[in-house]
Design a protein around this motif. Structure first.
Motif, PDB file in Angstrom:
ATOM      1  N   VAL A  41      20.633 -71.475  -7.787  1.00  0.00           N
ATOM      2  CA  VAL A  41      19.456 -72.325  -7.650  1.00  0.00           C
ATOM      3  C   VAL A  41      18.550 -72.138  -8.863  1.00  0.00           C
ATOM      4  CG1 VAL A  41      17.347 -72.751  -6.323  1.00  0.00           C
ATOM      5  CG2 VAL A  41      19.518 -72.341  -5.134  1.00  0.00           C
ATOM      6  N   ARG A  42      18.210 -73.254  -9.498  1.00  0.00           N
ATOM      7  CA  ARG A  42      17.214 -73.180 -10.571  1.00  0.00           C
ATOM      8  C   ARG A  42      15.816 -73.224  -9.956  1.00  0.00           C
ATOM      9  NH1 ARG A  42      15.763 -77.416 -15.516  1.00  0.00           N
ATOM     10  NH2 ARG A  42      14.227 -76.026 -16.493  1.00  0.00           N
ATOM     11  N   HIS A  43      14.911 -72.422 -10.483  1.00  0.00           N
ATOM     12  CA  HIS A  43      13.540 -72.359  -9.976  1.00  0.00           C
ATOM     13  C   HIS A  43      12.849 -73.718 -10.084  1.00  0.00           C
ATOM     14  CE1 HIS A  43      11.787 -72.604 -14.014  1.00  0.00           C
ATOM     15  NE2 HIS A  43      12.734 -71.763 -14.411  1.00  0.00           N
ATOM     16  N   THR A 196      17.588 -68.388 -10.069  1.00  0.00           N
ATOM     17  CA  THR A 196      17.519 -67.979 -11.468  1.00  0.00           C
ATOM     18  C   THR A 196      17.032 -69.137 -12.335  1.00  0.00           C
ATOM     19  OG1 THR A 196      18.804 -66.954 -13.254  1.00  0.00           O
ATOM     20  CG2 THR A 196      20.004 -68.430 -11.773  1.00  0.00           C
ATOM     21  N   HIS A 197      17.507 -69.221 -13.567  1.00  0.00           N
ATOM     22  CA  HIS A 197      16.981 -70.136 -14.572  1.00  0.00           C
ATOM     23  C   HIS A 197      18.073 -71.077 -15.072  1.00  0.00           C
ATOM     24  CE1 HIS A 197      13.471 -67.379 -14.857  1.00  0.00           C
ATOM     25  NE2 HIS A 197      14.399 -66.471 -14.599  1.00  0.00           N
ATOM     26  N   GLY A 198      17.664 -72.178 -15.677  1.00  0.00           N
ATOM     27  CA  GLY A 198      18.621 -73.173 -16.126  1.00  0.00           C
ATOM     28  C   GLY A 198      19.648 -72.630 -17.103  1.00  0.00           C
ATOM     29  N   LYS A 220      18.661 -79.368 -12.521  1.00  0.00           N
ATOM     30  CA  LYS A 220      17.247 -79.747 -12.479  1.00  0.00           C
ATOM     31  C   LYS A 220      16.464 -78.692 -11.686  1.00  0.00           C
ATOM     32  CE  LYS A 220      18.219 -84.713 -12.654  1.00  0.00           C
ATOM     33  NZ  LYS A 220      19.681 -84.527 -12.860  1.00  0.00           N
ATOM     34  N   PRO A 221      15.150 -78.620 -11.876  1.00  0.00           N
ATOM     35  CA  PRO A 221      14.358 -77.672 -11.085  1.00  0.00           C
ATOM     36  C   PRO A 221      14.557 -77.884  -9.588  1.00  0.00           C
ATOM     37  CG  PRO A 221      13.048 -78.563 -12.883  1.00  0.00           C
ATOM     38  CD  PRO A 221      14.327 -79.337 -12.882  1.00  0.00           C
ATOM     39  N   GLY A 222      14.821 -76.780  -8.885  1.00  0.00           N
ATOM     40  CA  GLY A 222      15.029 -76.858  -7.444  1.00  0.00           C
ATOM     41  C   GLY A 222      16.399 -77.353  -7.036  1.00  0.00           C
ATOM     42  N   GLU A 223      17.322 -77.444  -7.961  1.00  0.00           N
ATOM     43  CA  GLU A 223      18.670 -77.939  -7.662  1.00  0.00           C
ATOM     44  C   GLU A 223      19.639 -76.772  -7.516  1.00  0.00           C
ATOM     45  OE1 GLU A 223      20.600 -81.754  -9.432  1.00  0.00           O
ATOM     46  OE2 GLU A 223      21.246 -80.092 -10.717  1.00  0.00           O
ATOM     47  N   ALA A 224      20.640 -76.934  -6.636  1.00  0.00           N
ATOM     48  CA  ALA A 224      21.632 -75.886  -6.390  1.00  0.00           C
ATOM     49  C   ALA A 224      22.994 -76.321  -6.904  1.00  0.00           C
ATOM     50  CB  ALA A 224      21.709 -75.569  -4.897  1.00  0.00           C
TER      51      ALA A 224
END
Length: 243
Positions: A41-43, A196-198, A220-224
């Motif tokens: 997951v991106r923050h 974590t981060h992109g 994208k932010p909030g994407e898994a």
């Protein structure tokens, strides 16, 4: 080939410390028993993300109102159980985790804060934009060859890749100790949540999925993103990306 990668592709791979992988073809007819699923997951969005600034180790929090951005993922994770939860120790990831999972889940399964899951350290370029740096010769060289050039006061590419490789090795060690594996061939593998981060998600996919380069994924932010693994050794696995 790109469509195949973004759907489901199964091959055997060695987790190389560089971007180059040593791959051994895996018989596509074989249906391996998956040991583990990584949910990456991106923050959520920060101010610097919105302003398109480089954001590495600077410890910014999420923008106000990010709960709405993360709500779709929060709803998808309702009732989902995890064998382990890992989170970058930076504030934007910790805040994301607190939004997407209820406190009751986090109390039963305390997350492991993991510095190795931090974004690449951009050093003096942290907080800068492309327009601010585009005339800097070293920056132009870094864009062309990030494996060779290190941002001033920042982190080398080799160090970034090696700490992620060490993290994957720790997953294998914990899986072996706990004998984490499905009891039936058609059972869902234990799921490991990683917030974590992109750049980290891109690099992990690059290391695990044959045919991927760093830009194959654009989380994208909030994407898994979901990757299933079958361990064949400390630094060797069969992996597939789920679309």
């Amino acid at each position: 080939m790109r469509q195949d990668i973004e759907g489901k592709i199964t091959q055997e791979c060695v987790l190389s410390p560089s971007l180059q992988q040593v791959n051994e073809p895996h018989d596509a007819k074989e249906d391996p028993q998956w040991d583990m699923e990584l949910m990456l997951v991106r923050h959520g969005t920060t101010l610097w993300n919105k302003e398109r600034r480089y954001l590495g180790h600077t410890d910014l929090g999420l923008l106000s109102g990010t709960e709405q951005e993360l709500q779709p993922l929060q709803e998808k994770l309702q009732g989902h159980s995890f064998a382990r939860i890992y989170c970058s120790d930076l504030m934007r990831c910790r805040q994301t985790l607190q939004i997407i999972l209820p406190e009751s889940t986090l109390s039963v399964m305390p997350p492991m804060m993991e510095p190795r899951l931090r974004e690449l350290h951009f050093g003096e370029w942290d907080g800068q934009t492309y327009d601010m740096l585009k005339d800097v010769a070293l920056y132009r060289a870094w864009i062309d060859e990030p494996q060779r050039i290190t941002p001033p006061g920042g982190e080398s590419w080799n160090h970034f890749v090696n700490r992620l490789r060490e993290f994957l090795g720790s997953l294998f060690a914990r899986r072996t100790a706990l004998k984490v594996q499905p009891t039936e061939s058609n059972a869902e593998p234990p799921s490991v949540l990683i917030v974590t981060h992109g750049g980290v998600i891109r690099q992990l996919a690059c290391m695990l999925i044959p045919g991927h380069d760093f830009w194959s994924l654009n989380p994208k932010p909030g994407e898994a993103s979901r990757i299933q693994l079958r361990w064949a050794g400390p630094h060797k696995c069969i992996a597939r990306l789920l679309s």
